[in-house]
Write a protein that holds these residues in place. Sequence first.
Motif, mmCIF file in Angstrom:
data_model
loop_
_atom_site.group_PDB
_atom_site.id
_atom_site.type_symbol
_atom_site.label_atom_id
_atom_site.label_comp_id
_atom_site.label_asym_id
_atom_site.label_seq_id
_atom_site.Cartn_x
_atom_site.Cartn_y
_atom_site.Cartn_z
ATOM 1 N N VAL A 37 0.848 -1.191 0.000
ATOM 2 C CA VAL A 37 0.000 0.000 0.000
ATOM 3 C C VAL A 37 0.885 1.242 0.000
ATOM 4 C CG1 VAL A 37 -1.781 1.246 1.266
ATOM 5 C CG2 VAL A 37 -1.768 -1.262 1.250
ATOM 6 N N ASN A 39 0.529 5.493 -0.501
ATOM 7 C CA ASN A 39 -0.354 6.658 -0.629
ATOM 8 C C ASN A 39 -1.820 6.245 -0.838
ATOM 9 O OD1 ASN A 39 1.950 8.186 -0.506
ATOM 10 N ND2 ASN A 39 2.194 8.234 -2.744
ATOM 11 N N GLY A 40 -2.236 5.253 -0.101
ATOM 12 C CA GLY A 40 -3.645 4.836 -0.172
ATOM 13 C C GLY A 40 -3.991 3.983 -1.377
ATOM 14 N N ASN A 41 -2.989 3.624 -2.176
ATOM 15 C CA ASN A 41 -3.261 2.756 -3.334
ATOM 16 C C ASN A 41 -2.504 1.441 -3.207
ATOM 17 O OD1 ASN A 41 -4.831 4.602 -4.833
ATOM 18 N ND2 ASN A 41 -2.931 5.725 -5.266
ATOM 19 N N VAL A 42 -3.061 0.390 -3.812
ATOM 20 C CA VAL A 42 -2.372 -0.899 -3.798
ATOM 21 C C VAL A 42 -1.515 -1.013 -5.058
ATOM 22 C CG1 VAL A 42 -2.668 -3.406 -3.823
ATOM 23 C CG2 VAL A 42 -4.207 -1.988 -2.453
ATOM 24 N N GLU A 43 -0.210 -1.194 -4.852
ATOM 25 C CA GLU A 43 0.715 -1.347 -5.981
ATOM 26 C C GLU A 43 1.131 -2.817 -6.067
ATOM 27 O OE1 GLU A 43 2.183 1.355 -7.675
ATOM 28 O OE2 GLU A 43 1.107 2.884 -6.504
ATOM 29 N N THR A 64 5.965 1.985 2.922
ATOM 30 C CA THR A 64 4.759 1.153 2.928
ATOM 31 C C THR A 64 4.775 0.267 4.170
ATOM 32 O OG1 THR A 64 3.566 -0.597 1.796
ATOM 33 C CG2 THR A 64 5.915 -0.496 1.353
ATOM 34 N N ARG A 88 -5.343 -9.259 -8.742
ATOM 35 C CA ARG A 88 -6.210 -8.175 -8.274
ATOM 36 C C ARG A 88 -7.426 -8.078 -9.184
ATOM 37 N NH1 ARG A 88 -6.358 -3.432 -5.420
ATOM 38 N NH2 ARG A 88 -7.305 -1.670 -6.498
ATOM 39 N N LYS A 91 -11.727 -4.360 -5.986
ATOM 40 C CA LYS A 91 -11.118 -3.833 -4.757
ATOM 41 C C LYS A 91 -10.279 -4.861 -4.010
ATOM 42 C CE LYS A 91 -14.485 -0.268 -3.881
ATOM 43 N NZ LYS A 91 -15.536 0.266 -3.040
ATOM 44 N N ASP A 162 -9.267 -2.731 -0.786
ATOM 45 C CA ASP A 162 -9.037 -1.281 -0.916
ATOM 46 C C ASP A 162 -9.813 -0.462 0.112
ATOM 47 O OD1 ASP A 162 -7.621 -2.044 -3.052
ATOM 48 O OD2 ASP A 162 -8.818 -1.009 -4.582
#
Length: 588
Positions: A37, A39-43, A64, A88, A91, A162
């Motif tokens: 995770v 900045n609030g996103n899943v990479e 992270t 993925r 969400k 998410d």
Amino acid sequence: MCGIVGYIGKEKALPRVLSGLKFLEYRGYDSAGVAYVKNGNVEIVKEVGKIVNLENKINYSEETFMGIGHTRWATHGVPSIINSHPHRVGKFTVVHNGIIENYLKIKEMLINEGVNFISETDTEVIPALLNYNYNKEKDILKTIEVTLKELEGSYAIGIICDDDLDNLYAARCGSPLIIAKDKTGNFIASDVPAILSYTNKYILLEEGEIAKISSSNVEVYNNKLDKVEKEEMIFEGSQDSAMLNGYEHYMLKEIHEEGKVFSETVNYYVDGNSFKNTMPEFKDYKNIHIVACGSAYYVGCIGKSLIEEFANIPVTVEVASEYRYKKNFYDKDTLVIIISQSGETADSLAALRKAKEDGIDTLAIVNVVGSSISREADYTMYVKAGPEIAVATTKAFLAQATLLSLLAVKLSNKLELLNEFVGVEKYIKEILDKDYKKYANVIYTHNDTFFIGRLVDYALCLEGSLKLKETSYINSVAFQAGELKHGTISLVTDGTPVIGICTDESIESKTISNIKEVKARNAFVIYITNNDIEADFYDLKIVLPKLHKLIMPIVTVIPLQLIAYEVAKLRCCDIDKPRNLAKSVTVE
Ligand code: G6P
């Protein structure tokens, strides 16, 4: 086979996830990936081949604090970036160990609902189904509960949603998963070595359980979403037991632990001339079935020989993947023994469950404490091998052979035979200290080798031949010495290496006759014996100490393991992680 590591806590997640994955490399894999995770996103980052390839694509200093990682051993679809985990959909991001058997049906249903799939894997249906159910359920735990009920097969999964990046979710059915806590946060992992750098305390997720894990808290639920209390387990071995300790390979290190492993296994069950209460009391069984896979099957063949000879009980040895589907002739007077280093092999577990369902008494001979097979059997006897990291089993095989030999004594009621187990460690050390390179030098340039022996020596031939195949990729066949001439001897030509084993005087002249048959066809014979005679039917000889029949097979495997190791080294093979192999085979 497939490894999972996840971390959520105050420390950076990627170094912990990657270091954990490296400790699971022994399970076998052909690609790897992580999700984290930022900045609030899943990479997601994935790569084919070794973990180092993945590391080259990753920025370790990434801020992270939650991540899941996976090593994939391909089952559905080739090793490729797309097929690698994490997968993925919508969400949900998922890593998975196991197989979803009804994935095609679920996929078809979801495609009809407009879901798009990009990989060939069974795993991708898990995030897809989670996402589909979440749209209806709106609650993550409820969604996981409902989704798991629709999945058939075996799985351990790590999940990121998410909508809740403060928690990591995990679930287990059929494939192992542990949760561990250190002072900085919480981990999920397929096996203990992955977390040992940080903690030796963990809890074991049971069948059907779901976990919700934040950086400071772990909640575990059963399959009805009732909260369950979990017992903390402590791993007794040291971190060193899962490290190389100066050896070039784990396989070599583990072979060199065999003296200690022998003694620890004996001392756990024996006190002087009697058995401790760690040895179960068995009723009088009229017959025994030994069921296992791979090397554990071959050690079962040694067990058959010893139990039949000393306890006079007929034993059949069966491959678990066949046993689970065939008609078995057993009844209340039968003991079914499942042998498994990992305690998680899917076919062995299924064979155990089948016998139990049919009301048959079961005994598990297992190395990994708390594993599925150890927990489900009526009786469990642990071998004291400690963590085994190299894919090719060595010290666990020796420990299993030791325990089967003790079991033969137990079932024979001849306690005086326990004397034979005294002082063996020093002989093991002598065997270990010899140099096996000269035998490897003969073998490593050939494409075919043969192992021949009779009775219990044949069981050792099977294991010696398998060790050579799996570590050095040389084709090798094991034969009952008298059987080779019925066809296969046509493959013996000038210089073909033949390893002849004879540790039983009662059949020595017969085995030697068979060795002479290959020598007459110009084979290069390496003779392994405990009777040091000068003769011209061999080219090289390995002389073992003359020990009791209960001990002989235990020590005879050591030169076979070391020859396989030295050959693999000469051929520059990936000794600890041979191609295509997995240590713990959690699929059928
Ligand atoms: C795999 C391993 C073998 C092992 C077999 C059975 O194939 O590579 O070394 O003998 O599984 O495993 P188990 O854990 O049940 O002993």
